[in-house]
Scaffold this motif. Structure first.
Motif, PDB file in Angstrom:
ATOM      1  N   ILE A 177      27.788   9.115  -1.743  1.00 36.36           N
ATOM      2  CA  ILE A 177      27.681  10.490  -1.246  1.00 36.36           C
ATOM      3  C   ILE A 177      26.294  10.753  -0.682  1.00 36.36           C
ATOM      4  CG2 ILE A 177      27.549  12.894  -2.013  1.00 36.36           C
ATOM      5  CD1 ILE A 177      29.860  12.236  -3.937  1.00 36.36           C
ATOM      6  N   TRP A 178      25.268  10.319  -1.408  1.00 39.39           N
ATOM      7  CA  TRP A 178      23.895  10.579  -0.963  1.00 39.39           C
ATOM      8  C   TRP A 178      23.556   9.780   0.302  1.00 39.39           C
ATOM      9  CZ3 TRP A 178      22.157  14.697  -3.283  1.00 39.39           C
ATOM     10  CH2 TRP A 178      20.855  15.124  -3.006  1.00 39.39           C
ATOM     11  N   ALA A 179      24.121   8.578   0.427  1.00 36.55           N
ATOM     12  CA  ALA A 179      23.888   7.780   1.633  1.00 36.55           C
ATOM     13  C   ALA A 179      24.674   8.318   2.819  1.00 36.55           C
ATOM     14  CB  ALA A 179      24.272   6.319   1.370  1.00 36.55           C
ATOM     15  N   ARG A 180      25.866   8.855   2.530  1.00 43.93           N
ATOM     16  CA  ARG A 180      26.740   9.357   3.605  1.00 43.93           C
ATOM     17  C   ARG A 180      26.281  10.705   4.130  1.00 43.93           C
ATOM     18  NH1 ARG A 180      28.939  11.161   7.150  1.00 43.93           N
ATOM     19  NH2 ARG A 180      31.117  11.077   7.842  1.00 43.93           N
ATOM     20  N   TYR A 181      25.746  11.559   3.246  1.00 41.75           N
ATOM     21  CA  TYR A 181      25.376  12.916   3.626  1.00 41.75           C
ATOM     22  C   TYR A 181      23.937  13.230   3.235  1.00 41.75           C
ATOM     23  CZ  TYR A 181      30.391  13.668   4.206  1.00 41.75           C
ATOM     24  OH  TYR A 181      31.691  13.575   4.606  1.00 41.75           O
ATOM     25  N   ARG A 182      23.481  14.367   3.714  1.00 45.96           N
ATOM     26  CA  ARG A 182      22.160  14.870   3.352  1.00 45.96           C
ATOM     27  C   ARG A 182      22.277  16.356   3.057  1.00 45.96           C
ATOM     28  NH1 ARG A 182      21.494  10.266   3.157  1.00 45.96           N
ATOM     29  NH2 ARG A 182      19.851   8.943   4.001  1.00 45.96           N
ATOM     30  N   GLY A 183      21.267  16.900   2.403  1.00 44.26           N
ATOM     31  CA  GLY A 183      21.178  18.334   2.198  1.00 44.26           C
ATOM     32  C   GLY A 183      22.370  18.928   1.483  1.00 44.26           C
ATOM     33  N   GLY A 184      22.886  20.044   2.054  1.00 46.46           N
ATOM     34  CA  GLY A 184      23.975  20.775   1.433  1.00 46.46           C
ATOM     35  C   GLY A 184      25.226  19.952   1.254  1.00 46.46           C
ATOM     36  N   LYS A 211      27.767  29.792  17.358  1.00 44.59           N
ATOM     37  CA  LYS A 211      27.519  31.162  16.925  1.00 44.59           C
ATOM     38  C   LYS A 211      28.554  31.687  15.922  1.00 44.59           C
ATOM     39  CE  LYS A 211      25.148  32.473  21.195  1.00 44.59           C
ATOM     40  NZ  LYS A 211      25.091  33.450  22.329  1.00 44.59           N
ATOM     41  N   MET A 212      29.525  30.883  15.574  1.00 44.51           N
ATOM     42  CA  MET A 212      30.555  31.328  14.642  1.00 44.51           C
ATOM     43  C   MET A 212      29.957  31.470  13.238  1.00 44.51           C
ATOM     44  SD  MET A 212      34.228  29.545  13.657  1.00 44.51           S
ATOM     45  CE  MET A 212      34.880  29.763  15.313  1.00 44.51           C
ATOM     46  N   PRO A 213      30.231  32.601  12.541  1.00 45.88           N
ATOM     47  CA  PRO A 213      29.741  32.759  11.160  1.00 45.88           C
ATOM     48  C   PRO A 213      30.202  31.597  10.282  1.00 45.88           C
ATOM     49  CG  PRO A 213      30.624  34.821  12.005  1.00 45.88           C
ATOM     50  CD  PRO A 213      30.975  33.764  13.011  1.00 45.88           C
ATOM     51  N   MET A 214      29.356  31.232   9.303  1.00 43.29           N
ATOM     52  CA  MET A 214      29.626  30.041   8.518  1.00 43.29           C
ATOM     53  C   MET A 214      30.932  30.142   7.724  1.00 43.29           C
ATOM     54  SD  MET A 214      28.858  27.011   7.907  1.00 43.29           S
ATOM     55  CE  MET A 214      27.376  27.058   8.904  1.00 43.29           C
ATOM     56  N   ASP A 215      31.251  31.330   7.177  1.00 41.24           N
ATOM     57  CA  ASP A 215      32.492  31.445   6.412  1.00 41.24           C
ATOM     58  C   ASP A 215      33.712  31.254   7.308  1.00 41.24           C
ATOM     59  OD1 ASP A 215      31.909  33.773   7.738  1.00 41.24           O
ATOM     60  OD2 ASP A 215      32.626  35.098   6.139  1.00 41.24           O
ATOM     61  N   ASP A 216      33.640  31.793   8.544  1.00 41.98           N
ATOM     62  CA  ASP A 216      34.747  31.608   9.483  1.00 41.98           C
ATOM     63  C   ASP A 216      34.861  30.148   9.922  1.00 41.98           C
ATOM     64  OD1 ASP A 216      35.354  34.291   9.375  1.00 41.98           O
ATOM     65  OD2 ASP A 216      34.198  34.811  11.173  1.00 41.98           O
ATOM     66  N   LEU A 217      33.709  29.487  10.080  1.00 36.67           N
ATOM     67  CA  LEU A 217      33.718  28.088  10.517  1.00 36.67           C
ATOM     68  C   LEU A 217      34.333  27.181   9.444  1.00 36.67           C
ATOM     69  CD1 LEU A 217      31.051  26.286  12.543  1.00 36.67           C
ATOM     70  CD2 LEU A 217      31.870  25.192  10.469  1.00 36.67           C
ATOM     71  N   ILE A 218      33.976  27.443   8.182  1.00 32.84           N
ATOM     72  CA  ILE A 218      34.546  26.642   7.097  1.00 32.84           C
ATOM     73  C   ILE A 218      36.045  26.889   6.989  1.00 32.84           C
ATOM     74  CG2 ILE A 218      34.567  26.285   4.588  1.00 32.84           C
ATOM     75  CD1 ILE A 218      31.556  26.802   4.597  1.00 32.84           C
ATOM     76  N   ASP A 219      36.447  28.165   7.109  1.00 30.83           N
ATOM     77  CA  ASP A 219      37.880  28.493   7.080  1.00 30.83           C
ATOM     78  C   ASP A 219      38.619  27.776   8.202  1.00 30.83           C
ATOM     79  OD1 ASP A 219      37.813  30.098   4.852  1.00 30.83           O
ATOM     80  OD2 ASP A 219      37.558  31.964   5.973  1.00 30.83           O
ATOM     81  N   LEU A 220      38.037  27.781   9.397  1.00 30.81           N
ATOM     82  CA  LEU A 220      38.658  27.116  10.539  1.00 30.81           C
ATOM     83  C   LEU A 220      38.819  25.619  10.266  1.00 30.81           C
ATOM     84  CD1 LEU A 220      39.597  26.999  13.523  1.00 30.81           C
ATOM     85  CD2 LEU A 220      37.186  26.666  14.151  1.00 30.81           C
ATOM     86  N   SER A 221      37.786  25.009   9.727  1.00 32.70           N
ATOM     87  CA  SER A 221      37.807  23.563   9.464  1.00 32.70           C
ATOM     88  C   SER A 221      38.864  23.204   8.427  1.00 32.70           C
ATOM     89  CB  SER A 221      36.431  23.098   8.989  1.00 32.70           C
ATOM     90  OG  SER A 221      35.421  23.399   9.937  1.00 32.70           O
ATOM     91  N   TYR A 241      37.678  24.482  -2.263  1.00 27.42           N
ATOM     92  CA  TYR A 241      36.838  25.573  -2.745  1.00 27.42           C
ATOM     93  C   TYR A 241      35.458  25.127  -3.207  1.00 27.42           C
ATOM     94  CZ  TYR A 241      40.409  29.108  -2.226  1.00 27.42           C
ATOM     95  OH  TYR A 241      41.303  29.979  -1.692  1.00 27.42           O
ATOM     96  N   ILE A 242      35.363  24.340  -4.270  1.00 24.95           N
ATOM     97  CA  ILE A 242      34.051  24.090  -4.874  1.00 24.95           C
ATOM     98  C   ILE A 242      33.069  23.464  -3.886  1.00 24.95           C
ATOM     99  CG2 ILE A 242      32.809  23.000  -6.756  1.00 24.95           C
ATOM    100  CD1 ILE A 242      34.800  25.258  -7.526  1.00 24.95           C
ATOM    101  N   SER A 243      33.420  22.334  -3.305  1.00 22.15           N
ATOM    102  CA  SER A 243      32.474  21.655  -2.407  1.00 22.15           C
ATOM    103  C   SER A 243      32.183  22.490  -1.163  1.00 22.15           C
ATOM    104  CB  SER A 243      33.019  20.281  -2.006  1.00 22.15           C
ATOM    105  OG  SER A 243      34.281  20.404  -1.381  1.00 22.15           O
ATOM    106  N   HIS A 274      26.434  28.110   1.111  1.00 29.88           N
ATOM    107  CA  HIS A 274      25.133  28.693   0.778  1.00 29.88           C
ATOM    108  C   HIS A 274      23.964  27.958   1.449  1.00 29.88           C
ATOM    109  CE1 HIS A 274      26.886  31.416  -2.136  1.00 29.88           C
ATOM    110  NE2 HIS A 274      27.587  30.410  -2.632  1.00 29.88           N
ATOM    111  N   PHE A 275      24.249  26.942   2.252  1.00 28.77           N
ATOM    112  CA  PHE A 275      23.182  26.202   2.929  1.00 28.77           C
ATOM    113  C   PHE A 275      23.196  26.509   4.431  1.00 28.77           C
ATOM    114  CE2 PHE A 275      23.757  23.887  -0.951  1.00 28.77           C
ATOM    115  CZ  PHE A 275      22.489  23.436  -1.274  1.00 28.77           C
TER     116      PHE A 275
END
Length: 289
Positions: A143-150, A212-222, A272-274, A280-281
């Motif tokens: 996970i740490w090698a595949r991703y960074r930050g949030g 410019k899409m709000p983050m909550d809308d972007l996550i919902d879309l994804s 949800y959790i992840s 929040h990032f």
């Protein structure tokens, strides 16, 4: 119709917190119901001398010992496993073997008879826990090698929750915790991690596409874009587990129940959790870096 998953992000924290609290409390109060692999017991491999003496008849004859029976090989051999009282002496162990042989009588031939003592069971427990810890470390490194930050933090926290809740599930339900349970945990959590990686990849793509899409809308879309894939994968796996539960016999029922829970849990922590932690990032700033 687009589902608004992030609308209920605060509720997901409460649900996750309740599951973790229940799991930890149960582990301290009830502990785990160790199977014969870990607690010790008697293991026999027998072969019925007649086709009329089926595995169901054998199970009925040995019902007082609450046995585990499983067909092995192609020659009709049956693996019989029976638990022993805690702290059983050598004399008590030998007496239990004699009682089982007396009940089975001339209906079977014996290929092997083994007694798994507490010492061997303890070594198996340590080996199983080490396997879980080692897999946790390897998944964390990936996970740490595949991703960074949030992304990395969200995946790591949800991975920790997956392990705690799976241990809690076995404690709360009282299902036998044995080597098969270890395999279920690792398989289920591997499924969960794969689901998180697929979701995160789609979120990364959409961050670059919708500036410019709000983050909550972007996550919902994804999540909505991946919903068909998530449902098809989860439902197909659960249907296979239902078939195992109905037709696989008693030996596979615990596996089917635990694996079904692992799929449902993995889907919940992925959606949800992840993703809620990811919310929040400031992912756009980190993406520019």
């Amino acid at each position: 119709m687009k589902l608004k998953f992030m609308k209920y992000r605060k509720l997901s924290y409460w649900i996750a917190g309740a599951l973790i609290a229940l799991s930890i409390i149960s582990l301290f109060v009830r502990g785990l119901n160790y199977g014969i692999d870990f607690a010790g017991g008697i293991s026999m491999e027998v072969k019925p001398v007649s086709t009329e003496y089926t595995i169901d008849k054998m199970r009925a004859d040995l019902e007082q010992f609450n046995p585990e029976l499983q067909s092995v090989g192609n020659d009709g051999a049956i693996l019989v496993r029976v638990g022993l009282p805690k702290g059983a002496t050598d004399a008590q162990q030998n007496q239990r073997v004699a009682e089982i042989k007396n009940i089975l009588g001339d209906n079977v031939e014996y290929s092997q008879v083994q007694i798994v003592g507490p010492k061997i069971g303890g070594e198996l427990v340590r080996g199983g826990i080490l396997a879980v810890l080692f897999s946790f470390i390897l998944m964390s490194v990936y996970i740490w090698a595949r991703y960074r930050g949030g992304y990395a933090i969200g995946s790591f926290i949800s991975l920790c929750l997956d392990f705690v809740i799976m241990f809690g599930f076995f404690s709360i339900t009282g299902l036998e915790f044995n080597q098969t349970a270890i395999a279920v945990m690792l398989t289920g959590i591997g499924y969960s991690i794969n689901d998180k990686v697929v979701n995160y990849d789609r979120i990364e793509e959409n961050i670059k596409k919708y500036h410019k899409m709000p983050m909550d809308d972007l996550i919902d879309l994804s999540v909505n874009e991946m919903m068909r894939r998530t449902i098809m994968t989860g439902v197909s796996t659960i249907l296979a587990m239902v078939a195992l539960y109905l037709f696989g016999g008693p030996a596979l029922r615990d596996f089917a129940i635990a694996m079904t829970f692992a799929v449902v849990m993995g889907t919940f922590t992925s959606i949800y959790i992840s993703n809620v932690i990811l919310y929040h990032f400031n992912l756009r700033d980190s993406d520019k870096k």
